[in-house]
Motif scaffolding. Structure first.
Motif, PDB file in Angstrom:
ATOM      1  N   ALA A 153     -12.965   6.739 -13.143  1.00 19.10           N
ATOM      2  CA  ALA A 153     -12.797   8.032 -12.695  1.00 19.10           C
ATOM      3  C   ALA A 153     -11.483   8.250 -12.651  1.00 19.10           C
ATOM      4  CB  ALA A 153     -13.785   8.046 -11.610  1.00 19.10           C
ATOM      5  N   VAL A 154     -10.579   7.493 -12.086  1.00 21.05           N
ATOM      6  CA  VAL A 154      -9.196   7.714 -11.911  1.00 21.05           C
ATOM      7  C   VAL A 154      -8.734   8.083 -13.229  1.00 21.05           C
ATOM      8  CG1 VAL A 154      -7.015   6.726 -11.089  1.00 21.05           C
ATOM      9  CG2 VAL A 154      -9.054   6.426  -9.770  1.00 21.05           C
ATOM     10  N   PHE A 155      -8.636   7.068 -14.184  1.00 14.21           N
ATOM     11  CA  PHE A 155      -8.212   7.260 -15.391  1.00 14.21           C
ATOM     12  C   PHE A 155      -8.693   8.365 -16.337  1.00 14.21           C
ATOM     13  CE2 PHE A 155      -7.504   6.176 -19.866  1.00 14.21           C
ATOM     14  CZ  PHE A 155      -6.235   5.556 -20.093  1.00 14.21           C
ATOM     15  N   GLY A 156      -9.969   8.769 -16.289  1.00 10.77           N
ATOM     16  CA  GLY A 156     -10.729   9.882 -16.605  1.00 10.77           C
ATOM     17  C   GLY A 156     -10.233  11.269 -16.105  1.00 10.77           C
ATOM     18  N   GLY A 157      -9.769  11.320 -14.985  1.00  6.83           N
ATOM     19  CA  GLY A 157      -9.117  12.496 -14.353  1.00  6.83           C
ATOM     20  C   GLY A 157      -7.544  12.643 -14.540  1.00  6.83           C
ATOM     21  N   GLY A 158      -7.001  11.668 -15.372  1.00  9.08           N
ATOM     22  CA  GLY A 158      -5.489  11.622 -15.980  1.00  9.08           C
ATOM     23  C   GLY A 158      -4.795  11.055 -14.980  1.00  9.08           C
ATOM     24  N   ASP A 159      -4.988  10.120 -14.201  1.00 15.57           N
ATOM     25  CA  ASP A 159      -4.084   9.453 -13.357  1.00 15.57           C
ATOM     26  C   ASP A 159      -3.601   8.211 -13.979  1.00 15.57           C
ATOM     27  OD1 ASP A 159      -2.487   8.512 -11.448  1.00 15.57           O
ATOM     28  OD2 ASP A 159      -3.556   9.205  -9.521  1.00 15.57           O
ATOM     29  N   ARG A 160      -2.487   7.732 -14.062  1.00 11.09           N
ATOM     30  CA  ARG A 160      -2.355   6.490 -14.773  1.00 11.09           C
ATOM     31  C   ARG A 160      -1.845   5.437 -13.668  1.00 11.09           C
ATOM     32  NH1 ARG A 160      -5.438   8.657 -17.369  1.00 11.09           N
ATOM     33  NH2 ARG A 160      -5.372   9.056 -19.567  1.00 11.09           N
ATOM     34  N   ALA A 161      -1.570   5.885 -12.438  1.00 11.23           N
ATOM     35  CA  ALA A 161      -1.002   4.833 -11.491  1.00 11.23           C
ATOM     36  C   ALA A 161      -1.932   3.861 -10.820  1.00 11.23           C
ATOM     37  CB  ALA A 161      -0.344   5.873 -10.362  1.00 11.23           C
ATOM     38  N   VAL A 162      -1.560   2.630 -11.027  1.00  7.09           N
ATOM     39  CA  VAL A 162      -2.449   1.497 -10.456  1.00  7.09           C
ATOM     40  C   VAL A 162      -2.766   1.573  -9.038  1.00  7.09           C
ATOM     41  CG1 VAL A 162      -3.078  -0.788 -10.370  1.00  7.09           C
ATOM     42  CG2 VAL A 162      -2.055   0.122 -12.483  1.00  7.09           C
ATOM     43  N   HIS A 163      -1.596   1.891  -8.503  1.00  7.73           N
ATOM     44  CA  HIS A 163      -1.942   2.002  -6.694  1.00  7.73           C
ATOM     45  C   HIS A 163      -2.755   3.121  -6.428  1.00  7.73           C
ATOM     46  CE1 HIS A 163       1.431   4.937  -7.445  1.00  7.73           C
ATOM     47  NE2 HIS A 163       1.154   5.591  -6.259  1.00  7.73           N
ATOM     48  N   ARG A 164      -2.840   4.087  -7.152  1.00 14.38           N
ATOM     49  CA  ARG A 164      -3.759   5.253  -6.896  1.00 14.38           C
ATOM     50  C   ARG A 164      -5.245   4.886  -7.131  1.00 14.38           C
ATOM     51  NH1 ARG A 164       0.639   8.521  -7.491  1.00 14.38           N
ATOM     52  NH2 ARG A 164       0.384   9.448  -9.826  1.00 14.38           N
ATOM     53  N   ALA A 165      -5.551   4.239  -8.043  1.00 16.98           N
ATOM     54  CA  ALA A 165      -6.805   3.517  -8.155  1.00 16.98           C
ATOM     55  C   ALA A 165      -7.258   2.634  -7.060  1.00 16.98           C
ATOM     56  CB  ALA A 165      -7.048   2.785  -9.593  1.00 16.98           C
ATOM     57  N   LEU A 166      -6.172   1.694  -6.684  1.00 10.61           N
ATOM     58  CA  LEU A 166      -6.219   0.673  -5.593  1.00 10.61           C
ATOM     59  C   LEU A 166      -6.674   1.602  -4.137  1.00 10.61           C
ATOM     60  CD1 LEU A 166      -3.440  -1.841  -6.284  1.00 10.61           C
ATOM     61  CD2 LEU A 166      -6.083  -2.067  -6.437  1.00 10.61           C
ATOM     62  N   ALA A 167      -6.075   2.752  -4.090  1.00  3.44           N
ATOM     63  CA  ALA A 167      -6.187   3.570  -2.882  1.00  3.44           C
ATOM     64  C   ALA A 167      -7.773   3.876  -2.738  1.00  3.44           C
ATOM     65  CB  ALA A 167      -5.295   4.660  -2.623  1.00  3.44           C
ATOM     66  N   ARG A 168      -8.660   3.902  -3.846  1.00  2.00           N
ATOM     67  CA  ARG A 168      -9.958   4.230  -3.865  1.00  2.00           C
ATOM     68  C   ARG A 168     -11.120   3.177  -3.791  1.00  2.00           C
ATOM     69  NH1 ARG A 168     -10.705   8.994  -8.091  1.00  2.00           N
ATOM     70  NH2 ARG A 168     -12.772   8.661  -7.241  1.00  2.00           N
ATOM     71  N   LEU A 169     -10.358   2.038  -3.812  1.00  2.00           N
ATOM     72  CA  LEU A 169     -11.173   0.872  -3.701  1.00  2.00           C
ATOM     73  C   LEU A 169     -11.031  -0.030  -2.237  1.00  2.00           C
ATOM     74  CD1 LEU A 169     -10.184  -0.319  -7.514  1.00  2.00           C
ATOM     75  CD2 LEU A 169     -12.752   0.454  -6.615  1.00  2.00           C
ATOM     76  N   ARG A 170     -12.051  -0.740  -2.071  1.00  2.00           N
ATOM     77  CA  ARG A 170     -11.825  -1.594  -1.030  1.00  2.00           C
ATOM     78  C   ARG A 170     -10.965  -2.927  -1.305  1.00  2.00           C
ATOM     79  NH1 ARG A 170     -17.010  -0.212  -0.775  1.00  2.00           N
ATOM     80  NH2 ARG A 170     -17.919  -1.742  -1.894  1.00  2.00           N
ATOM     81  N   THR A 171      -9.733  -2.827  -0.749  1.00  2.00           N
ATOM     82  CA  THR A 171      -8.637  -3.851  -1.404  1.00  2.00           C
ATOM     83  C   THR A 171      -8.278  -4.751  -0.061  1.00  2.00           C
ATOM     84  OG1 THR A 171      -7.757  -2.042  -2.874  1.00  2.00           O
ATOM     85  CG2 THR A 171      -6.637  -3.753  -2.269  1.00  2.00           C
ATOM     86  N   VAL A 172      -8.187  -6.003  -0.608  1.00  3.25           N
ATOM     87  CA  VAL A 172      -7.559  -7.186   0.445  1.00  3.25           C
ATOM     88  C   VAL A 172      -6.101  -7.669  -0.183  1.00  3.25           C
ATOM     89  CG1 VAL A 172      -8.539  -9.077  -0.760  1.00  3.25           C
ATOM     90  CG2 VAL A 172      -8.272  -9.066   1.705  1.00  3.25           C
ATOM     91  N   GLU A 173      -5.200  -7.446   0.690  1.00  2.00           N
ATOM     92  CA  GLU A 173      -3.893  -7.967   0.326  1.00  2.00           C
ATOM     93  C   GLU A 173      -3.739  -9.606   0.796  1.00  2.00           C
ATOM     94  OE1 GLU A 173      -0.972  -5.702   1.907  1.00  2.00           O
ATOM     95  OE2 GLU A 173      -1.698  -3.918   1.246  1.00  2.00           O
ATOM     96  N   VAL A 174      -3.274 -10.443  -0.450  1.00  2.00           N
ATOM     97  CA  VAL A 174      -3.121 -11.719  -0.266  1.00  2.00           C
ATOM     98  C   VAL A 174      -1.864 -12.214  -0.342  1.00  2.00           C
ATOM     99  CG1 VAL A 174      -3.906 -13.894  -1.400  1.00  2.00           C
ATOM    100  CG2 VAL A 174      -5.596 -11.947  -1.298  1.00  2.00           C
ATOM    101  N   ASP A 175      -1.232 -12.985   0.735  1.00  2.00           N
ATOM    102  CA  ASP A 175       0.052 -13.675   0.469  1.00  2.00           C
ATOM    103  C   ASP A 175       0.269 -14.492  -0.575  1.00  2.00           C
ATOM    104  OD1 ASP A 175       1.100 -11.861   2.527  1.00  2.00           O
ATOM    105  OD2 ASP A 175       0.373 -13.247   4.166  1.00  2.00           O
ATOM    106  N   VAL A 176       1.271 -14.321  -1.311  1.00  2.48           N
ATOM    107  CA  VAL A 176       1.553 -15.433  -2.477  1.00  2.48           C
ATOM    108  C   VAL A 176       3.001 -15.856  -2.425  1.00  2.48           C
ATOM    109  CG1 VAL A 176      -0.230 -14.429  -4.013  1.00  2.48           C
ATOM    110  CG2 VAL A 176       2.127 -13.841  -4.234  1.00  2.48           C
ATOM    111  N   ALA A 177       3.326 -16.750  -3.086  1.00  2.00           N
ATOM    112  CA  ALA A 177       4.979 -17.449  -3.145  1.00  2.00           C
ATOM    113  C   ALA A 177       5.627 -16.208  -3.744  1.00  2.00           C
ATOM    114  CB  ALA A 177       4.938 -18.404  -4.252  1.00  2.00           C
ATOM    115  N   ALA A 178       6.989 -15.938  -3.280  1.00  2.00           N
ATOM    116  CA  ALA A 178       7.851 -15.068  -3.721  1.00  2.00           C
ATOM    117  C   ALA A 178       8.200 -15.271  -5.040  1.00  2.00           C
ATOM    118  CB  ALA A 178       9.129 -14.899  -3.005  1.00  2.00           C
TER     119      ALA A 178
END
Length: 192
Positions: A153-178
């Motif tokens: 839906a995000v892509f079909g609407g013309g948006d190409r930003a991954v972060h904007r797709a993530l904003a519409r999903l239930r997301t968990v952030e995970v700490d990893v090595a730098a």
């Protein structure tokens, strides 16, 4: 090991290799770091974390195959990493897809495994993303069933930003090595 389209695989690992490498000046995916092409190093980390199948999406398919990688052509070439993610979500037969950009040559299996564990730890999450001092959406694990319709839906609407797709999903952030998030943008970039 099952082929790239084998049914029943638990996790498909995807190396996003379709970028233009403008700042780098040549194909980053094929550039050796410590003697091994960056895309191969990333693929090795995905395998090490338990991905049943590992493929590269996009890029120079013949050259990547010459490095021993299975390749899926990007269904949306030139449309950025979200197009590559959408290609992976559409092609994978596994319930989970873990993606990593080809320019993360110091990515390790432990960090990939942590992102996968983060997704598994929250049954309501549709995606888990790596984080150090910043979020890295190009090291992420996606539940295909929940994420694919939203990304479409995000892509079909013309948006190409991954972060904007993530904003519409239930997301968990995970700490990893730098170092897992240290990418290579120009020749000579080194971990610091």
């Amino acid at each position: 090991m099952p082929g790239p389209d084998a049914p029943g695989s638990g996790v498909t690992g995807v190396v996003l290799a379709g970028g233009r490498s403008r700042r780098f000046g040549r194909d980053k995916a094929l550039e050796p770091v410590e003697g091994t092409a960056m895309a191969v190093r990333v693929a090795d980390a995905l395998r090490g974390a338990g991905a049943d199948t590992v493929v590269a999406v996009g890029g120079d398919t013949a050259a990547l195959a010459g490095h021993g990688l299975a390749v899926w052509p990007d269904a949306h070439p030139g449309e950025g990493p979200l197009g590559g993610i959408l290609t992976a979500l559409g092609r994978a037969s596994s319930p989970v897809v873990v993606v990593a950009a080809c320019d993360l040559p110091w990515l390790d299996a432990g960090s990939v495994g942590a992102v996968l564990a983060g997704l598994r730890s929250d049954p309501t999450a549709e995606v888990a993303v790596a984080r150090t001092d910043r979020v890295e959406p190009l090291l992420s694990a996606w539940r295909v069933a929940g994420a694919r319709p939203v990304v479409e839906a995000v892509f079909g609407g013309g948006d190409r930003a991954v972060h904007r797709a993530l904003a519409r999903l239930r997301t968990v952030e995970v700490d990893v090595a730098a170092t897992a998030q240290r990418n290579v943008n120009r020749p000579g970039d080194q971990p610091g």
